[in-house]
Motif scaffolding. Structure first.
Motif, short mmCIF file in Angstrom:
data_model
loop_
_atom_site.label_atom_id
_atom_site.label_comp_id
_atom_site.label_asym_id
_atom_site.label_seq_id
_atom_site.Cartn_x
_atom_site.Cartn_y
_atom_site.Cartn_z
N HIS A 1 10.76 -6.62 0.97
CA HIS A 1 11.42 -7.02 2.22
C HIS A 1 12.29 -5.89 2.77
O HIS A 1 12.29 -5.62 3.99
N LEU A 2 13.01 -5.19 1.90
CA LEU A 2 13.93 -4.14 2.34
C LEU A 2 13.26 -2.78 2.44
O LEU A 2 13.90 -1.81 2.86
N GLY A 3 12.00 -2.67 2.03
CA GLY A 3 11.31 -1.39 2.09
C GLY A 3 11.87 -0.36 1.13
O GLY A 3 11.91 0.83 1.43
N LEU A 4 12.30 -0.81 -0.04
CA LEU A 4 12.97 0.11 -0.97
C LEU A 4 12.03 1.20 -1.47
O LEU A 4 12.48 2.32 -1.76
N ASP A 5 10.74 0.92 -1.56
CA ASP A 5 9.81 1.96 -2.03
C ASP A 5 9.78 3.15 -1.08
O ASP A 5 9.61 4.29 -1.50
N ILE A 6 9.95 2.86 0.20
CA ILE A 6 9.95 3.96 1.18
C ILE A 6 11.10 4.91 0.91
O ILE A 6 10.95 6.14 0.92
N LEU B 1 -6.65 -3.19 -0.92
CA LEU B 1 -5.63 -2.14 -0.97
C LEU B 1 -6.16 -0.85 -0.35
O LEU B 1 -5.45 -0.16 0.39
N ASP B 2 -7.40 -0.52 -0.64
CA ASP B 2 -7.99 0.70 -0.09
C ASP B 2 -8.12 0.65 1.43
O ASP B 2 -7.96 1.66 2.13
N SER B 3 -8.39 -0.54 1.96
CA SER B 3 -8.57 -0.68 3.41
C SER B 3 -7.25 -0.83 4.16
O SER B 3 -7.22 -0.72 5.39
N THR C 1 2.23 -5.82 -6.76
CA THR C 1 2.97 -5.71 -8.01
C THR C 1 2.40 -6.74 -8.97
O THR C 1 2.43 -7.94 -8.70
N LEU C 2 1.86 -6.25 -10.07
CA LEU C 2 1.09 -7.09 -10.99
C LEU C 2 1.73 -7.04 -12.38
O LEU C 2 1.91 -5.96 -12.96
N HIS D 1 -3.80 3.64 -9.04
CA HIS D 1 -3.79 3.33 -7.61
C HIS D 1 -2.38 3.53 -7.04
O HIS D 1 -1.41 2.99 -7.58
N PRO D 2 -2.24 4.27 -5.95
CA PRO D 2 -0.91 4.55 -5.41
C PRO D 2 -0.21 3.32 -4.84
O PRO D 2 1.01 3.35 -4.64
N ASN D 3 -0.96 2.28 -4.58
CA ASN D 3 -0.36 1.09 -3.97
C ASN D 3 -0.32 -0.11 -4.93
O ASN D 3 -0.33 -1.26 -4.50
N VAL D 4 -0.26 0.20 -6.21
CA VAL D 4 -0.14 -0.84 -7.24
C VAL D 4 1.01 -0.50 -8.16
O VAL D 4 1.14 0.65 -8.62
#
Length: 312
Positions: A112-117, A240-242, A249-250, A267-270
């Motif tokens: 929600h807060l975009g902390l990864d950015i 995720l690729d598309s 988050t798993l 994977h960069p988005n996992v």
């Protein structure tokens, strides 16, 4: 009469963790005459404190046992055991529930807060941004059992716009509750963040697949602390690729530990976490076990009794 309580789980829970189970159960069962051990003659056992990864898989010799008291919330690996003829309970306790609430809330807020950015930024650019308030963020909780309801209530308390879905009709204060196939579509189509908290049953396996992922808003997030088989892994990786799904988050997987060559690791988005969202804590779990033993001895209904037909 002395009650013989068999501990049938991995050794580390018996001796390790913050408080060994031996100490926690002894405290919880204070005032009751009992013996707790890792080995008895099977015909002398009254209760079995159990984890499904135990070496004990044949319950036939345990002719005196009154109940199997599971240490985990998950029971899918034992419900089909045809040798188990006595009542089976699953673990629902304060520590497990609040551990799950804290873990899910933390990751919902992270997205929600975009902390990864902020954490991954390396370009030294000062780029202020305006975040939406929680009331403008739609979160869907798929699965409204004890854990799902507790998570939903916590997110409502933070102001999120929360929908909940379950196979049967439920009611949770402040939550838009949906059910059935049409309800799943309705929950997903507005879910900017989806949290999976369903049990693993034939009816819930692969509920997150190419079709259901396509129903979500583009750029949505997935959080799975429930069960690995809820997700079709190939479909999630493709989404995720598309860019249909921005990040996942798993915490749980079809095979655990997650194999080193699994695509999720690279994977960069996992984000992978090692099945830590809702650990059983010996002190609070022991209170539930002790209460169920008291109930059984008093002829009262057991707490959290598993429905074998439903699988949980």
């Amino acid at each position: 009469m002395t009650l013989n309580i068999l501990f049938a789980a991995k050794a580390e829970r018996w001796t390790g963790y913050e408080q060994p189970l031996t100490d926690a159960l002894t405290k919880a069962l204070a005032g009751r005459n009992f013996k707790l051990a890792t080995k008895f003659a099977p015909e002398e056992v009254d209760y079995i404190v159990y984890a499904p990864n135990s070496d004990l898989q044949d319950f036939t010799p345990y002719t005196r046992a009154k109940a199997v008291l599971n240490l985990w919330a998950g029971v899918e690996n034992i419900t089909g055991n045809e040798t188990l003829k006595i009542p089976l309970t699953r673990m629902v306790d304060f520590g497990l529930t609040h551990g799950m609430v804290e873990w899910v809330t933390g990751h919902v807020l992270r997205y929600h807060l975009g902390l990864d950015i902020d954490i991954t930024r390396q370009d030294a650019k000062w780029e202020p941004r305006s975040q939406p308030l929680a009331r403008d963020r739609s979160v869907a909780i798929l699965g409204l059992g004890a854990l799902g309801q507790a998570v939903a209530e916590a997110l409502v308390g933070l102001g999120f716009n929360v929908s909940g879905w379950s196979r049967s009709e439920k009611a949770v204060d402040g939550v838009r509750c949906l059910h059935g196939d049409a309800g799943l579509t309705e929950a997903l189509k507005s879910a900017q963040i989806a949290v999976l908290l369903m049990p693993d049953t034939p009816a819930t396996q692969n509920v997150i697949n190419a079709e259901t992922l396509a129903q979500m808003p583009k750029g949505a997030f997935i959080i799975n602390p429930g069960r690995g088989p809820l997700i079709n892994d190939d479909a999630l990786l493709a989404a995720l690729d598309s860019g249909q799904i921005a990040h996942a988050t798993l915490d749980v997987f079809r095979v655990e530990p997650l194999p080193e060559d699994h695509p999720y690791w690279a994977h960069p988005n996992v984000t992978v976490t090692p099945h830590i969202a809702a650990a059983t804590r010996n002190d609070t779990a022991s209170e539930v076990i002790a209460e169920n033993i008291r109930r059984s001895e008093a002829g009262e209904p057991l707490l959290h009794l598993v429905d074998r037909d439903r699988g949980y």
